[in-house]
Design a protein around this motif. Sequence first.
Motif, PDB file in Angstrom:
ATOM      1  N   ARG A  22       0.835  -1.203   0.000  1.00 32.17           N
ATOM      2  CA  ARG A  22       0.000   0.000   0.000  1.00 32.17           C
ATOM      3  C   ARG A  22       0.879   1.265   0.000  1.00 32.17           C
ATOM      4  NH1 ARG A  22      -5.005   2.094   1.605  1.00 32.17           N
ATOM      5  NH2 ARG A  22      -4.699   4.003   2.783  1.00 32.17           N
ATOM      6  N   PRO A  23       0.648   2.175  -0.934  1.00 31.88           N
ATOM      7  CA  PRO A  23       1.472   3.401  -0.989  1.00 31.88           C
ATOM      8  C   PRO A  23       1.300   4.265   0.266  1.00 31.88           C
ATOM      9  CG  PRO A  23       0.195   3.142  -3.001  1.00 31.88           C
ATOM     10  CD  PRO A  23      -0.330   2.134  -2.032  1.00 31.88           C
ATOM     11  N   GLU A  24       2.386   4.939   0.659  1.00 33.10           N
ATOM     12  CA  GLU A  24       2.329   5.828   1.829  1.00 33.10           C
ATOM     13  C   GLU A  24       1.348   6.954   1.555  1.00 33.10           C
ATOM     14  OE1 GLU A  24       5.205   5.046   0.307  1.00 33.10           O
ATOM     15  OE2 GLU A  24       5.995   3.623   1.779  1.00 33.10           O
ATOM     16  N   TYR A  29       2.595   9.210  -5.358  1.00 37.75           N
ATOM     17  CA  TYR A  29       2.747   8.176  -6.388  1.00 37.75           C
ATOM     18  C   TYR A  29       2.150   8.670  -7.709  1.00 37.75           C
ATOM     19  CZ  TYR A  29       4.399   4.449  -3.290  1.00 37.75           C
ATOM     20  OH  TYR A  29       5.149   3.677  -2.434  1.00 37.75           O
ATOM     21  N   GLY A 131       8.196   0.378  -3.922  1.00 35.22           N
ATOM     22  CA  GLY A 131       6.917   0.903  -4.390  1.00 35.22           C
ATOM     23  C   GLY A 131       7.056   2.283  -5.008  1.00 35.22           C
ATOM     24  N   TYR A 132       7.711   3.189  -4.302  1.00 38.64           N
ATOM     25  CA  TYR A 132       7.766   4.582  -4.749  1.00 38.64           C
ATOM     26  C   TYR A 132       8.637   4.764  -5.998  1.00 38.64           C
ATOM     27  CZ  TYR A 132       8.438   9.608  -4.704  1.00 38.64           C
ATOM     28  OH  TYR A 132       8.497  10.930  -5.072  1.00 38.64           O
TER      29      TYR A 132
END
Lengths: 247, 256
Positions: A22-24, A29, A131-132
């Motif tokens: 799950r993105p921060e 993003y 992710g980022y």
Amino acid sequence: MQLNFLYHLGKYIKLMGQMFARPEKFSMYYKETMRQMVDIGVGSLIIVCLISVFIGAVAAVQFAYQLEQSFIPSYYIGYIVRDMTIIELAPTITCLVLAGKVGSNMAAEIGGMRQKEHIDAMEIMGVNTAGYLILPKIIAALLVIPLLVAISAFVSIIGGYLSSVPTGMLTSDDYILGLRSFFVPYNVFMMFVKAFVFAFILTSVSCYQGYYVTGGSIELGKASTQAVVYSDTLILLADYIITLMLT
Amino acid sequence: MIIAKNIKKSFGDTEVLKGISASFYPGKTNLIIGRSGAGKTVFLKLLVGLFAPTSGEVWYSDVNFTGLSKKKKKAIRTEMGMLFQGSALFDSLSVEENVRFPLDMFTNMTRKEKKMRVEECLERVELVGAGDKFPGEVSGGMQKRVGIARAIVLQPKYLFCDEPNSGLDPKTALTIDELIKSITVENNITTVINTHDMNSVMEIGDNIAFLHLGELAWVGNNSEVLTTENELLESFIFASPFLQRLRKAATTNLKK
């Protein structure tokens, strides 16, 4: 060698898994994805068009030469250029070129961040770096590369026209008749499947090479080269598999 | 407070850390010193969780950081700030954007609130007006200060500095040391600094851990360094004949 392959395959799968956490913050993003879309799309448009116009031009001249002594009608040139471009040349050649341009750039960018401790800095802040740094690149590539491939197919067909009609190899009506003959929409679907798969391969493999780079500038150069070599090899392998599956 | 308990770390057959136990206190500048290759950087990276220890534990207050899941570690990481040896500023972002990055990523502050917080931090490190510049356009000392501003922007409980003075002239190095010290005291932060700069040791060494070949060879503070009888520390700190003479003079004065 087999163990080495399995080691890298496992590490690659693990990295892909980390990427989908799950993105921060979605807005960060989103911004990064937009930036990548511009980088990949606008940044590659000229080279893709340039290569495509020549692919189409050479294909048309080549087929005109080969059909010269046969009983096959000349309008087939337009038909062959169209189908060859859509099914094979546009997705494959465009993605091979993008692996060299975009893929090596991604490997160098992420690898440089690893070496300058930017990735460590983000990790300590609590950012999911896989992710980022990787996910926006993959999403952007999946959205933009199929579009580039479609443009490439279109420009190739124009290239075929420009090389064959003004030079008198065949008439404009013949070329257009060829383009409109025996059209199978399924081929366009096949083109987009290839474009999606190749886009994923070239971005994920290149990011993997950059993300785990160690050492100095020589290793960074090697990672960048390996990104292109492995992406190209996997694209060609995937091309064969997709063609077997979809035809 | 950070406590390292019997930390061991090996890379292949090479044992880099051989069972280090040390404590780092809030409101104090805790220094990790030692010769090149002593294991300082590995130890610091173990403390922040960039490396996993082969055995041993790192505790943040009453939480065993080593045993935490990735998700729980992330929560503690938002309480950490780190200044890297090369500053690790993002080249494509301006000074202001660099400092704002953690706020953009982890807070729901409004644009105005973020701007105010960034300005506050830049003011604290005396970089007012440098917000629009890019890392490549500022000096090494300024880059370190931007790094500090970014590290403190989320008001961390723990601040880590890896060789904060490397590549700086003595005067600028002193400014950076003073800045780190004052920020530590003001905010009661647990600051851990990895250094082999002797000025830092003498100026801001509230709690010093001396590593030698992967082992903890000495623990003390800056005033105890002068009178130490630990031969390893003595040969490390007072390496040059000039410093040896200086130490002799200082200890003679102390005895008088």
